[in-house]
Design a protein around this motif. Structure first.
Motif, PDB file in Angstrom:
ATOM      1  N   SER A   1      -0.712  14.224  -7.304  1.00 24.92           N
ATOM      2  CA  SER A   1      -0.029  15.662  -6.706  1.00 24.92           C
ATOM      3  C   SER A   1       1.235  15.391  -6.274  1.00 24.92           C
ATOM      4  CB  SER A   1      -1.230  15.530  -5.208  1.00 24.92           C
ATOM      5  OG  SER A   1      -0.613  16.091  -3.875  1.00 24.92           O
TER       6      SER A   1
ATOM      7  N   THR B   1     -10.965  14.539  -6.296  1.00 24.46           N
ATOM      8  CA  THR B   1     -10.010  14.448  -5.680  1.00 24.46           C
ATOM      9  C   THR B   1      -8.957  13.942  -7.180  1.00 24.46           C
ATOM     10  OG1 THR B   1     -10.309  13.894  -3.676  1.00 24.46           O
ATOM     11  CG2 THR B   1      -7.677  13.363  -4.000  1.00 24.46           C
TER      12      THR B   1
ATOM     13  N   ARG C   1      -3.324   7.157  -7.171  1.00 22.83           N
ATOM     14  CA  ARG C   1      -2.349   8.344  -6.611  1.00 22.83           C
ATOM     15  C   ARG C   1      -1.185   8.252  -6.999  1.00 22.83           C
ATOM     16  NH1 ARG C   1      -7.224   9.445  -6.212  1.00 22.83           N
ATOM     17  NH2 ARG C   1      -7.913  10.434  -4.077  1.00 22.83           N
TER      18      ARG C   1
ATOM     19  N   ILE D   1       1.432  10.455  -0.579  1.00 27.25           N
ATOM     20  CA  ILE D   1       0.042   9.798  -0.636  1.00 27.25           C
ATOM     21  C   ILE D   1       0.034   8.801   0.428  1.00 27.25           C
ATOM     22  CG2 ILE D   1      -0.578   7.531  -1.741  1.00 27.25           C
ATOM     23  CD1 ILE D   1       0.881   8.333  -3.952  1.00 27.25           C
TER      24      ILE D   1
ATOM     25  N   PHE E   1      -5.798  12.428  -9.576  1.00 33.33           N
ATOM     26  CA  PHE E   1      -4.877  11.625  -9.592  1.00 33.33           C
ATOM     27  C   PHE E   1      -3.429  11.705  -9.308  1.00 33.33           C
ATOM     28  CE2 PHE E   1      -2.301   9.501 -12.768  1.00 33.33           C
ATOM     29  CZ  PHE E   1      -1.732   8.394 -12.033  1.00 33.33           C
TER      30      PHE E   1
END
Lengths: 75, 154
Positions: free
Chosen positions: B6, B2, B79, B10, B4
């Motif tokens: 995006s 996945t 994230r 979240i 970090f």
């Protein structure tokens, strides 16, 4: 030719996010040979070549992607 | 694996839940939330996050690995949003699990400090009047240290 990429406020300073120019021996040579890049200061801005951290005096090759990165400010 | 980074929201609850393990005595969660600043340029109603993705991902993975080495039994996930993030939304989530609270807090602090110096990420203020400007903190540093540069227009 090599591709220069500018991130963060450096893109504003450069007036573009990306620029293609003839090959120069090093990122420092790119900076010092172009008066429009006076805002790139080696003690302040970091360099990445082809997605990896690099020194200002790292040798460049035809087709390289050279990114100029200001200090992190997002945190 | 996945990422970090995006542009998507979240899912804080899901990620915190993922960090609860039977060997874990402490879970520390940090959220960086976009706040409504009032600046001379205008009122901030969102931040725009930009990253140099290859190195941001690589450096964050290294920081998490360093946490595992420094605090055996600790685990971490992080994230960070990219693109525009509105006031009140979470831009950064960092969750640390560890055998005890002391380790978890120390590891969380370590991660934040390392991210500040190593992860190439930048934020721009987006104002309610339609203007925008890169973080004033960084610009002020530039202006103090180099008189050649001029004050940026917002």
């Amino acid at each position: 030719m090599i591709t220069l990429r500018f991130f963060g406020h450096l893109a504003d300073d450069a007036g573009t996010r990306e620029r293609v120019r003839p090959l120069a021996p090093t990122p420092e040579a790119v900076r010092s040979s172009d008066s429009t890049l006076i805002f790139l200061r080696p003690g302040h801005v970091r360099v990445a070549v082809n997605g990896r951290w690099a020194a200002w005096d790292a040798p460049l090759s035809e087709g390289d992607d050279v990114a100029f990165l200001p200090p992190t400010n997002a945190l | 694996m996945t990422s970090f980074l995006s542009p998507d929201r979240i899912d804080v609850d899901a990620l915190e839940g993922d960090m609860r393990q039977s060997e874990t005595g402490a879970v520390v969660s940090f959220q960086g939330v976009v706040r409504r600043d009032r600046t001379p340029q205008g009122e901030v109603n969102a931040l725009f996050y930009e990253a140099f993705e290859p190195l941001a991902e690589e450096e964050m993975a290294k920081i998490i690995e360093e946490i595992r080495e420094r605090w055996p039994g600790a685990e971490a996930i992080a994230r960070h949003r990219t693109g525009a993030v509105s006031v009140g939304e979470t831009g950064l989530l960092l969750v640390i699990s560890a055998p005890d609270s002391s380790q978890a807090f120390k590891a969380c602090h370590f991660a934040l400090e390392q991210m500040k110096s190593r992860v190439p990420l930048w934020k721009k203020d987006l104002y309610s009047n339609g203007a925008s400007a890169w973080s004033s903190q960084h610009r002020e540093t530039l202006l103090i240290s180099d008189s050649v540069l001029t004050i940026p227009e917002s």
